[in-house]
Design an enzyme around this catalytic site. Structure first.
Site, PDB file in Angstrom:
ATOM      1  N   LYS A 118       3.154 -12.678   3.990  1.00 32.00           N
ATOM      2  CA  LYS A 118       4.351 -12.448   3.065  1.00 32.00           C
ATOM      3  C   LYS A 118       5.028 -13.451   3.082  1.00 32.00           C
ATOM      4  CE  LYS A 118       4.253  -7.346   3.583  1.00 32.00           C
ATOM      5  NZ  LYS A 118       3.178  -7.249   2.456  1.00 32.00           N
TER       6      LYS A 118
ATOM      7  N   LYS B  27     -10.657 -10.083   8.441  1.00 30.26           N
ATOM      8  CA  LYS B  27     -10.202  -8.934   7.864  1.00 30.26           C
ATOM      9  C   LYS B  27     -10.803  -7.647   8.128  1.00 30.26           C
ATOM     10  CE  LYS B  27      -7.029  -6.840   5.168  1.00 30.26           C
ATOM     11  NZ  LYS B  27      -6.049  -6.374   5.607  1.00 30.26           N
TER      12      LYS B  27
ATOM     13  N   GLY C 208       0.622  -1.150  -0.035  1.00 28.08           N
ATOM     14  CA  GLY C 208       0.026   0.078  -0.082  1.00 28.08           C
ATOM     15  C   GLY C 208       0.859   1.227  -0.007  1.00 28.08           C
ATOM     16  N   ASN C 209       2.085   1.155   0.499  1.00 27.70           N
ATOM     17  CA  ASN C 209       2.707   2.276   0.670  1.00 27.70           C
ATOM     18  C   ASN C 209       3.451   2.772  -0.634  1.00 27.70           C
ATOM     19  OD1 ASN C 209       4.386   0.031   0.875  1.00 27.70           O
ATOM     20  ND2 ASN C 209       6.197   1.183   0.967  1.00 27.70           N
TER      21      ASN C 209
ATOM     22  N   LYS D  22      -3.169  -9.848  -0.796  1.00 28.67           N
ATOM     23  CA  LYS D  22      -2.493  -9.823  -2.164  1.00 28.67           C
ATOM     24  C   LYS D  22      -1.115 -10.683  -2.337  1.00 28.67           C
ATOM     25  CE  LYS D  22       1.003  -6.206  -1.683  1.00 28.67           C
ATOM     26  NZ  LYS D  22       1.040  -6.442  -0.045  1.00 28.67           N
TER      27      LYS D  22
HETATM   28  P1  ADP Z   1       1.930  -4.046   2.801  1.00 29.43           P
HETATM   29  O1  ADP Z   1       0.903  -3.165   2.066  1.00 29.43           O
HETATM   30  O2  ADP Z   1       3.285  -3.820   1.966  1.00 29.43           O
HETATM   31  O3  ADP Z   1       1.480  -5.357   2.541  1.00 29.43           O
HETATM   32  P2  ADP Z   1       1.811  -4.429   5.462  1.00 29.43           P
HETATM   33  O4  ADP Z   1       1.377  -3.595   6.589  1.00 29.43           O
HETATM   34  O5  ADP Z   1       0.623  -5.347   5.299  1.00 29.43           O
HETATM   35  O6  ADP Z   1       2.088  -3.614   4.090  1.00 29.43           O
HETATM   36  O7  ADP Z   1       2.975  -5.415   6.115  1.00 29.43           O
HETATM   37  C1  ADP Z   1       4.046  -4.550   6.462  1.00 29.43           C
HETATM   38  C2  ADP Z   1       4.142  -4.434   8.040  1.00 29.43           C
HETATM   39  O8  ADP Z   1       4.309  -5.697   8.760  1.00 29.43           O
HETATM   40  C3  ADP Z   1       5.331  -3.640   8.448  1.00 29.43           C
HETATM   41  O9  ADP Z   1       5.000  -2.285   8.465  1.00 29.43           O
HETATM   42  C4  ADP Z   1       5.389  -4.013  10.066  1.00 29.43           C
HETATM   43  O10 ADP Z   1       4.459  -3.016  10.819  1.00 29.43           O
HETATM   44  C5  ADP Z   1       4.407  -5.348  10.117  1.00 29.43           C
HETATM   45  N1  ADP Z   1       5.091  -6.325  10.493  1.00 29.43           N
HETATM   46  C6  ADP Z   1       4.579  -7.289  11.412  1.00 29.43           C
HETATM   47  N2  ADP Z   1       5.406  -8.304  11.585  1.00 29.43           N
HETATM   48  C7  ADP Z   1       6.511  -7.913  11.244  1.00 29.43           C
HETATM   49  C8  ADP Z   1       8.008  -8.619  11.355  1.00 29.43           C
HETATM   50  N3  ADP Z   1       7.948  -9.814  11.844  1.00 29.43           N
HETATM   51  N4  ADP Z   1       8.767  -8.167  10.561  1.00 29.43           N
HETATM   52  C9  ADP Z   1       8.693  -6.804  10.027  1.00 29.43           C
HETATM   53  N5  ADP Z   1       7.352  -6.480   9.821  1.00 29.43           N
HETATM   54  C10 ADP Z   1       6.279  -6.841  10.426  1.00 29.43           C
HETATM   55 MG    MG Z   2      -0.394  -6.067   3.466  1.00 31.36          MG
END
Ligand code: ADP
Ligand code: MG
Length: 312
Positions: A274, A129, A11-12, A212
């Site tokens: 992820k 969700k 999203g960023n 996604k």
């Molecule tokens: P995107 O839009 O890229 O999918 P998300 O917010 O869904 O972003 O996922 C990224 C976020 O996951 C990071 O900003 C962080 O706050 C969070 N996160 C949760 N657990 C972890 C972890 N173990 N290591 C790194 N980030 C983590």
């Molecule tokens: Mg995400």
């Protein structure tokens, strides 16, 4: 030989964290991101780009609610389809312009992508969700009366919760494969894809959202991509995230990744999918998944940064 690649944009990629979302900002931000991605864009690799859509769908739901009684309501899966249209437009136009500035031209297409989910996926009984705006308790009652389940989210109020079933099949995979073979840069599976169920030979949309990262892993596996690149807002995955013992996770095999997943190091609905996506994608030999951010992308592509999940 460059490797067939699927790039999943977080999203960023379309707005700074916390900054209000506007169309102009989405174009500006996408331009900055694609300029940083030019090593990937200029080496003529076969490339699919997928993207998140949480904030965009949140705004669409607000528009639907504000217009109730004046304009027809749009169900969630149609909001996902509309977000694929909106961001597909932002991405294809921005890619065109960034390539043009580099003196390059490649055909680009954005595909509305339907993703089949199981009607009996447990997620339909247990929606988890959170989507859309935060509501006060009175607003939440009104939304609940319209038939939508909600959950209280810490201090910030109530939010709608919807099922997030597992992606099983990509309806449009053959179209995507033909485009890749024809040298087209393909934008697909935006927002995890438009969730549909199979009823015999027929397809029907369902109110749900698909993750996604998981859809990107499935699509990447089906088209036999070699690299899944998950671009997010942290430089890598961490163990003991947000604690004094936080440690960056570098290169790991899928068995170790599965162990760490089972030890719950990764945030549900954020980093966890992820890592799951990485395990699924990298199950095939010679395939790797990289989780990184725009700033360390070059290093990560050389194996020097980011979290890299490989076949054992
Ligand atoms: P995107 O839009 O890229 O999918 P998300 O917010 O869904 O972003 O996922 C990224 C976020 O996951 C990071 O900003 C962080 O706050 C969070 N996160 C949760 N657990 C972890 C972890 N173990 N290591 C790194 N980030 C983590
Ligand atoms: Mg995400």
């Amino acid at each position: 030989m460059t490797e067939r690649t699927i790039l999943a944009l977080g999203g960023n990629a379309f707005a700074a964290p916390g900054a209000p979302l506007t169309m102009a900002r989405q174009f500006e931000f996408a331009k900055l991101v694609f300029q940083s991605l030019s090593p990937l864009l200029l080496d003529d690799r076969e490339l699919i780009i997928s993207h998140g859509n949480g904030p965009q769908v949140g705004h669409m739901l607000i528009r639907v609610e504000e217009a109730l009684g004046k304009a027809y309501a749009v169900p969630l899966e149609v909001c996902v389809a509309e977000s694929e249209g909106e961001l597909g437009y932002v991405i294809t136009q921005t890619l065109h312009n960034v390539l043009d500035e580099a003196g390059r031209h490649r055909p680009i297409a954005s595909i509305l992508t339907q993703v089949v989910v199981d009607q009996d996926d447990p997620a339909f009984q247990h929606p988890t969700k959170a989507i859309g705006p935060f509501y006060t308790s009175a607003q939440a009652d009104e939304v609940h009366r319209r038939g939508f389940p909600l959950r209280k989210e810490a201090e910030r109020g109530f939010r709608r919760i919807v099922p997030s079933p597992h992606p099983r099949e990509i309806v449009d995979v053959d179209v995507i494969e033909s485009l890749l073979r024809a040298g087209v840069l393909v934008v697909a599976a935006g927002g995890g894809g438009i969730p549909v169920i199979r009823e015999g030979a027929q397809l029907r949309g369902v109110e749900a959202v698909v993750d996604k990262d998981l859809t990107s892993a499935l699509l990447g596996t089906l088209i036999e991509a070699r690299l899944l690149l998950i671009l997010t807002d942290v430089p890598c995955a961490y163990l003991n995230f947000n604690t004094p013992d936080q440690t960056p996770l570098g290169r790991i095999g899928i068995t170790e990744a599965q162990q760490l997943l089972d030890e719950a190091h990764f945030g549900e609905g954020s980093m966890q999918p992820k890592i799951e996506a990485g395990i699924q994608f990298s199950r095939r030999p010679d395939c790797r998944t990289i989780i990184c951010n725009v700033d360390n992308l070059d290093q990560a592509l050389q194996g020097l940064a980011g979290t890299i999940i490989e076949h054992d």
